[in-house]
Design an enzyme around this catalytic site. Structure first.
Site, mmCIF file in Angstrom:
data_model
loop_
_atom_site.group_PDB
_atom_site.id
_atom_site.type_symbol
_atom_site.label_atom_id
_atom_site.label_comp_id
_atom_site.label_asym_id
_atom_site.label_seq_id
_atom_site.Cartn_x
_atom_site.Cartn_y
_atom_site.Cartn_z
ATOM 1 N N ARG A 175 -142.918 -29.814 52.707
ATOM 2 C CA ARG A 175 -142.876 -28.380 52.434
ATOM 3 C C ARG A 175 -143.302 -28.048 51.014
ATOM 4 N NH1 ARG A 175 -139.184 -26.691 56.705
ATOM 5 N NH2 ARG A 175 -138.945 -24.447 56.772
ATOM 6 N N ARG A 211 -130.049 -17.594 64.188
ATOM 7 C CA ARG A 211 -129.823 -18.389 62.984
ATOM 8 C C ARG A 211 -129.428 -17.519 61.798
ATOM 9 N NH1 ARG A 211 -134.867 -22.439 62.663
ATOM 10 N NH2 ARG A 211 -134.752 -21.767 60.497
ATOM 11 N N ARG A 216 -135.830 -14.503 67.776
ATOM 12 C CA ARG A 216 -135.552 -15.886 68.171
ATOM 13 C C ARG A 216 -134.056 -16.141 68.387
ATOM 14 N NH1 ARG A 216 -136.812 -20.076 63.704
ATOM 15 N NH2 ARG A 216 -138.957 -20.143 64.390
ATOM 16 N N LYS A 223 -143.755 -23.570 65.148
ATOM 17 C CA LYS A 223 -143.901 -25.025 64.954
ATOM 18 C C LYS A 223 -142.971 -25.822 65.860
ATOM 19 C CE LYS A 223 -142.699 -25.172 60.556
ATOM 20 N NZ LYS A 223 -142.550 -23.792 60.103
ATOM 21 N N ARG A 266 -137.844 -16.954 52.724
ATOM 22 C CA ARG A 266 -138.505 -18.109 53.363
ATOM 23 C C ARG A 266 -140.021 -17.941 53.335
ATOM 24 N NH1 ARG A 266 -135.727 -18.032 58.956
ATOM 25 N NH2 ARG A 266 -137.048 -19.799 59.477
HETATM 26 P P1 AMP Z 1 -136.854 -24.727 59.400
HETATM 27 O O1 AMP Z 1 -135.986 -24.871 60.598
HETATM 28 O O2 AMP Z 1 -137.968 -25.752 59.338
HETATM 29 O O3 AMP Z 1 -137.345 -23.311 59.185
HETATM 30 O O4 AMP Z 1 -135.931 -25.068 58.122
HETATM 31 C C1 AMP Z 1 -134.779 -24.310 57.844
HETATM 32 C C2 AMP Z 1 -134.345 -24.524 56.405
HETATM 33 O O5 AMP Z 1 -134.038 -25.909 56.171
HETATM 34 C C3 AMP Z 1 -135.395 -24.177 55.366
HETATM 35 O O6 AMP Z 1 -135.411 -22.778 55.065
HETATM 36 C C4 AMP Z 1 -134.918 -25.025 54.181
HETATM 37 O O7 AMP Z 1 -133.784 -24.453 53.566
HETATM 38 C C5 AMP Z 1 -134.446 -26.298 54.866
HETATM 39 N N1 AMP Z 1 -135.545 -27.293 55.010
HETATM 40 C C6 AMP Z 1 -136.117 -27.736 56.165
HETATM 41 N N2 AMP Z 1 -137.063 -28.633 55.912
HETATM 42 C C7 AMP Z 1 -137.097 -28.791 54.554
HETATM 43 C C8 AMP Z 1 -137.876 -29.571 53.661
HETATM 44 N N3 AMP Z 1 -138.851 -30.389 54.108
HETATM 45 N N4 AMP Z 1 -137.620 -29.465 52.338
HETATM 46 C C9 AMP Z 1 -136.659 -28.667 51.861
HETATM 47 N N5 AMP Z 1 -135.901 -27.880 52.646
HETATM 48 C C10 AMP Z 1 -136.107 -27.933 53.985
#
Ligand code: AMP
Length: 232
Positions: free
Chosen positions: A88, A169, A122, A13, A180
């Protein structure tokens, strides 16, 4: 042009959105990056959000929604945006309806086996968030051929864009990745049904190099009349 890019963690994404947004002259809004910035900067919110992000769980809705509203108010978002990582869950999708209108959802489809490989391969720039991939995926799964060449930095461990250090990460550990993916299945996937009834969907098969996938997304957006040729 107000889009959501949707897909499981590790589906690409962020990579696609970061390339599509400048092409269309719109903002790339990513809640994951905003949360990582807060943690890195030791912001007063850091201690509240860190445990969730580290465990691969969703940060409470009220916190994320407030952060999103701030992002949407930025001048860069005036001509449009692509939302990456939000909404989400269904409550976030319903909250977004109260805040703004969405024109389309770009939905990324990738095999879970590819996702797990991509997440472990990654590397992210600690400074600007640019994403790299160190593994070379070339295999057929479920009748789909996945040809995903590595995206390597010119200098090992250094970001091409800003020279920042690359890292893996914290939420790339196998048990966190599993969490996740579970959260995606249980909480995020229902968001697809919610939007399928409301807005046009562009289905994306992420089985080749990002440049090619991005070209395909742009073509699909044009064909669907969701963007105009003169935009880019
Ligand atoms: P991402 O980089 O989008 O994979 O997000 C990394 C982490 O940030 C996720 O595993 C969640 O812990 C948190 N996170 C990101 N976006 C959201 C969201 N819209 N709602 C809740 N937690 C989020």
């Amino acid at each position: 042009m107000r889009f959501i890019i949707f897909g499981p963690p590790g589906s690409g994404k962020g990579t696609y959105a970061s390339r599509i947004a400048p092409r269309l002259g719109i903002a790339h809004i990513t809640t994951g990056d905003v949360l990582r910035e807060i943690i890195k900067a030791n912001d007063p919110l850091a201690e509240k959000v860190r445990p969730f992000v580290e465990k691969g769980m969703l940060v409470p809705d009220e916190i994320v929604i407030e952060l999103l509203v701030k992002q949407l108010k930025k001048p860069e978002a005036r001509s449009g945006f692509v939302l990456d990582g939000f909404p989400r869950n269904l409550d976030q999708a319903k909250a977004l309806d109260q805040i703004t209108h969405i024109d389309a959802v770009l939905n990324i489809n990738t095999h879970p086996e590819v996702i797990i490989e991509k997440i472990s391969s990654r590397r992210t720039c600690r400074n600007c968030g640019e994403i790299y991939n160190i593994s070379d995926i070339n295999k057929e799964i479920g009748g789909v051929k996945y040809i995903l060449p590595p995206m390597l930095p010119k200098i090992e461990g250094r970001c091409d864009k800003c020279g920042g250090g690359l890292y893996q990460r914290e939420d790339a550990q196998p048990e966190t990745v599993a969490k996740r993916l579970e959260v995606y299945e249980n909480e995020s996937k229902p968001v697809i049904d919610y939007y399928q009834k409301k807005v046009p969907f562009v289905q994306i098969v992420a089985n080749e190099a990002p440049d090619m996938v991005v070209e395909q997304i742009i073509k699909d957006l044009l064909t669907a009349g969701l963007v105009k040729q003169q935009t880019f």
